[in-house]
Design an enzyme around this catalytic site. Structure first.
Site: not given
Ligand SMILES: Nc1ncnc2c1ncn2[C@@H]1O[C@H](COP(=O)(O)OS(=O)(=O)O)[C@@H](OP(=O)(O)O)[C@H]1O
Ligand SMILES: Nc1ncnc2c1ncn2[C@@H]1O[C@H](COP(=O)(O)OP(=O)(O)O)[C@@H](O)[C@H]1O
Length: 634
Positions: A42, A546
């Site tokens: 080029k 989140s």
């Molecule tokens: N891979 C993975 N990563 C994180 N969390 C997991 C996963 N698999 C299942 N869980 C369970 O799902 C809950 C999180 O869901 P959320 O909807 O809050 O997650 S997010 O905001 O969409 O990231 C979270 O709940 P909390 O412990 O109350 O936060 C977990 O119980």
């Protein structure tokens, strides 16, 4: 500064430029771009071309640009420098992309070639260059034939509206000038180009290094009877069918040099306009008539596509940067939902549902890819299903904008149909795209007025609605604290509702998992639900991991001033893993759960939460009280 010396210097430059312009005024202009893989030659080709034509106008043109600016401020009426300031502000935001435009000319034609340096960001630069080019020189190494890059670049050219390709089969000297090699590459390429809608292909066998068939015919390839590369560039007809569109001009800048003058500056992108003509500003629909068409060289009786002007209207109107001025007789459509092609150019994937800045014409709006219809395999042209777009992938997508815009399909008007997407966190340009058509006209869907409004709903509940947004790692304590907050609020007589990740994922979001794109969609939906609940007059407690700043910021934008409080439940990963109330960390560490936040999926800490709760060594009661204090403080 030595003013005299500067003036003399400028005067000298002006004379040179005037000479240059006069000599070249009558010639047509060809804008082209060169593409090819790294070692296809080029730079050698471009260097050879510039050397052979012996005319390099870079410096003169830089001086010319400087001059036109100076003229613009001279009579005190119009400050064109403002226009440039606007552009440099964009540069600071990282919106513009580095592409060097080289100017050269021969006795027959003027040329602007987009030179896109850098291997890493090549696609990105190429897309920028291609969006203004009429022809692409696609280089292929005769020894290698077509590569994935050749197909990718051709596809990008086609996507960005280039209809003419000069296929430069380079390094013919290294294949013994074999006609059969050339013919094979030519026919392979014609097939690819035809699939991509490029019909005008001229193939030229050459050696850039030896200058064979570049600006003069080669002795070594007697079997080739066509033009040299330069001859073809000088003579090819690339004129597009004159646009059928009426007058269109995106307003780049509103100039207000003094009280008596307000001009809307920009470049006419279609049609033409004269004083007395009626125009409409879109999307607002405000109408007026053209009083004057002002330029650096005085008023014009008519301005046409390509002219940079400032338009003064007969009456004072509320028109701002980004609006489109158009002929009232045939205005462009206004819409907020589109089908579009998107070329993704960032390391981090495109995720549907995530908001990006979209720059189209002179307008900046927020856009989300609402759905990826399919991804296009650049090698085979096959349409494949996709949930995200990775670096250099092209997808056919639905787009949703937060504001309606005036637009044209890219095919009809590059300036009003081409756009870029910009990451809202990093300000990096992450995609280039082309609008195909509107999915829904913005004026077909109205916000339904309801007699009982949100203020009335809140009043009857005797409370100020709000959204308390708890974010943090799994096990950080979001649900425990939110639960305690809701219990207290309820006891105090407040109307509340709690949206918890675990619960919502059993119903509304049952279809979503834990990939990045699913989490983006998860948060988008729950933010919309929370908004409806706040609209209903409730105090909503949202308790989701989140993990991404983008989506939390997006959620924030859905609410009114002071209604949204981000509560960062900050518990170190190790502590969460020790607590492990659901046994998930143990499983994630054992590799039984993929994409677990904090383990093999990221968590982006809030930068400016309304409330930052460090939970270690603090009781749930105390933490809950702090949330309530923040909520009730204002
Ligand atoms: N891979 C993975 N990563 C994180 N969390 C997991 C996963 N698999 C299942 N869980 C369970 O799902 C809950 C999180 O869901 P959320 O909807 O809050 O997650 S997010 O905001 O969409 O990231 C979270 O709940 P909390 O412990 O109350 O936060 C977990 O119980
Ligand atoms: N100071 C604290 N704040 C919140 N939770 C705590 C605290 N100390 C210990 N915990 C415990 O930590 C766990 C947090 O779990 P949970 O509230 O379900 O978190 P998340 O909803 O963020 O996943 C609960 O078992 C809770 O009893």
């Amino acid at each position: 500064m030595d003013m005299e010396a500067m003036d003399q210097g400028t005067a000298g430059a002006v004379t040179a430029i005037d000479d240059y312009l006069q000599r070249h005024e009558s010639k047509s202009l060809l804008r082209f771009i060169t593409c090819g893989s790294v070692d296809d030659g080029k730079s050698t080709l471009l260097g050879r071309l510039l050397y052979d034509t012996k005319l390099l106008f870079d410096d003169q043109l830089a001086a010319l640009e400087g001059e036109s600016l100076r003229h613009g401020t001279q009579n005190g009426e119009l400050d064109f420098a403002l226009l440039v300031d606007g552009l440099s502000a964009e540069r600071e935001q990282g919106i513009t992309i580095d592409v060097a435009y080289r100017f050269f000319s021969t006795d027959r034609r003027k040329f602007i070639v987009a030179d896109c340096p850098g291997h890493e960001q090549y696609t990105r630069n190429m897309a920028t260059g291609a969006s203004t080019a009429d022809l692409a020189v696609v280089l292929v190494d005769a020894r290698k034939g077509l590569l994935t890059q050749t197909r990718r670049h051709t596809y990008i050219c086609s996507l960005l509206g280039i209809r003419h390709v000069l296929l430069a089969v380079n390094k013919m000297d290294l294949v013994g000038y074999a006609q059969s090699t050339f013919k094979r590459i030519e026919s392979d390429y014609r097939l690819v180009a035809a699939q991509m809608g490029i019909e005008q292909v001229t193939a030229i066998p050459l050696s850039a290094l030896r200058g064979e068939n570049v600006s003069s015919r080669s002795q070594a390839m007697g079997w080739y009877g066509g033009p040299s590369l330069l001859e073809h560039l000088e003579t090819v007809q690339v004129e597009r069918a004159t646009s059928k569109l009426g007058f269109r001009m995106p307003v780049q800048w509103v100039c207000r040099p003094n009280q008596n003058f307000r001009g809307y500056a920009g470049q006419v992108v279609a049609g033409s306009i004269a004083p007395g003509d009626e125009v409409v500003a879109l999307p607002s629909g405000v109408r007026s008539r053209v009083a004057r068409i002002v330029t650096a060289d005085g008023d014009l009786p008519r301005a046409s596509a390509g002219d940079a002007v400032a338009i003064q209207l007969e009456d004072e109107r509320d028109i701002s940067r980004g609006d489109v001025l158009a002929a009232t007789a045939s205005p462009p459509q206004v819409a907020d939902q589109f089908a579009a092609h998107v070329l993704w150019m960032d390391q981090a994937a495109l995720l549907p549902g995530r908001p990006y800045w979209m720059k189209i014409g002179a307008r900046l709006v927020t856009a989300q890819v609402t759905e990826i219809k399919h991804r296009v395999d650049v090698n085979t042209q096959e349409k494949r299903p996709a949930k995200r777009l990775e670096l250099n992938e092209v997808g056919y997508c639905n787009l949703g904008l937060d504001h309606a815009i005036a637009f044209e399909s890219y095919e009809d008007c590059r300036e009003l149909g081409g756009f870029i997407l910009i990451d809202r966190q990093t300000n990096a340009t992450v995609a280039a795209g082309t609008l195909a058509f509107a999915l829904r006209r913005a004026d077909n869907i109205h916000w339904q007025h309801t007699d009982v409004d949100r203020a009335a709903r809140a009043r009857i509940k005797g409370q100020a609605p709000a959204c308390l947004w708890f974010t943090g790692l799994s096990g950080s304590g979001k649900s425990t604290i939110a639960n305690a907050v809701e219990r207290r609020l309820h006891a105090m007589g407040y109307h509340t509702y709690m949206l918890d990740g675990d619960n919502v994922r059993h119903g509304l979001n049952r279809d979503l998992g834990f990939t990045e794109e699913d989490r983006v969609e998860n948060i988008r939906r729950v933010a919309e639900v929370a908004r409806l609940m706040v609209d209903a007059g409730l105090i909503v407690l949202v308790s989701f991991i989140s993990p991404f700043r983008s989506e939390r910021n997006m959620a924030r934008t859905l609410f009114g001033e002071g209604e949204f409080r981000e509560v960062f439940v900050d518990t170190p990963l190790e502590v969460c893993a020790q607590r492990d109330p659901k046994g998930l960390y143990a499983k994630a560490r054992a590799g039984q759960i993929k994409n677990f936040t904090g383990i093999d999926s990221p968590y982006e800490r809030p930068e400016r939460p309304e409330l930052h709760l460090q939970t270690q060594g603090v009781s749930v009661d105390e933490l809950a009280q702090r949330v309530i204090d923040t909520l009730l403080a204002n």
